[in-house]
Design a protein around this motif. Structure first.
Motif, mmCIF file in Angstrom:
data_model
loop_
_atom_site.group_PDB
_atom_site.id
_atom_site.type_symbol
_atom_site.label_atom_id
_atom_site.label_comp_id
_atom_site.label_asym_id
_atom_site.label_seq_id
_atom_site.Cartn_x
_atom_site.Cartn_y
_atom_site.Cartn_z
ATOM 1 N N PRO A 75 0.792 -1.203 -0.014
ATOM 2 C CA PRO A 75 -0.063 0.167 -0.075
ATOM 3 C C PRO A 75 0.764 1.083 -0.124
ATOM 4 O O PRO A 75 1.468 1.540 0.980
ATOM 5 N N GLY A 76 0.889 1.939 -1.075
ATOM 6 C CA GLY A 76 1.898 3.274 -1.239
ATOM 7 C C GLY A 76 3.214 2.515 -1.481
ATOM 8 O O GLY A 76 3.563 1.744 -2.150
ATOM 9 N N ARG A 77 4.263 3.097 -0.786
ATOM 10 C CA ARG A 77 5.533 2.876 -0.682
ATOM 11 C C ARG A 77 5.937 1.831 0.252
ATOM 12 O O ARG A 77 7.082 1.552 0.191
ATOM 13 N N ARG A 78 5.136 1.362 1.093
ATOM 14 C CA ARG A 78 5.589 0.308 2.233
ATOM 15 C C ARG A 78 5.113 -1.103 1.736
ATOM 16 O O ARG A 78 4.179 -1.132 1.314
ATOM 17 N N VAL A 79 6.014 -2.168 2.343
ATOM 18 C CA VAL A 79 5.549 -3.491 2.362
ATOM 19 C C VAL A 79 4.750 -3.816 3.417
ATOM 20 O O VAL A 79 5.265 -3.658 4.437
ATOM 21 N N ALA A 80 3.761 -4.721 2.935
ATOM 22 C CA ALA A 80 2.992 -5.272 4.353
ATOM 23 C C ALA A 80 2.835 -6.810 4.073
ATOM 24 O O ALA A 80 2.574 -6.990 3.235
ATOM 25 N N LEU A 81 3.130 -7.451 5.284
ATOM 26 C CA LEU A 81 3.065 -8.679 5.302
ATOM 27 C C LEU A 81 2.213 -9.333 6.301
ATOM 28 O O LEU A 81 2.132 -8.915 7.557
ATOM 29 N N ARG A 82 1.436 -10.636 6.042
ATOM 30 C CA ARG A 82 0.291 -10.934 7.088
ATOM 31 C C ARG A 82 1.030 -11.997 7.758
ATOM 32 O O ARG A 82 2.001 -12.693 7.158
#
Length: 121
Positions: A75-82
């Motif tokens: 989302p945007g420039r950041r990485v998100a991990l579940r």
């Protein structure tokens, strides 16, 4: 047939214990499900994996993402991990390091966390 006081007490105790046990089990399933769907940043993911015994550097984690070994969102420039995806990764790809490497990574992780807290706090 008459029920004695002790039998009644045992019946009530059993029913209450059963109800409490069922409620606790339901709450634990809900909490686990909620945690499994929680999203983490890269830094938090490295820290989480370390706490689960899968010691990994930030750069190695980025390489695993690029290779498609771990699903992620950006989302945007950041990485998100579940968390659920990180758990699967940790189970399939346990990364072993020597004790000195582990200590160095844990110190670096703790230091980075303190820096982020100081910056945000």
């Amino acid at each position: 047939m008459e029920i004695t006081r002790e039998e009644l007490q045992q019946m009530i105790t059993g029913a209450v214990e059963s109800a409490v046990h069922s409620t606790i089990q339901r709450m634990m399933r809900t909490q686990l499900s909620t945690q499994e769907n929680k999203w983490l940043s890269i830094d938090d993911a490295v820290e989480y994996l370390s706490s689960e015994g899968c010691i990994i550097t930030k750069s190695t984690l980025y390489k695993k993402l690029s290779a498609g070994d771990i699903p992620y969102r950006k989302p945007g420039r950041r990485v998100a991990l579940r968390i659920s995806d990180l758990n699967k990764f940790a189970a399939e790809y346990p990364i072993q390091k020597s004790n000195s490497d582990v200590e160095r990574l844990l110190v670096r992780s703790a230091s980075n966390k303190l820096k982020r807290q100081a910056k945000n706090g």
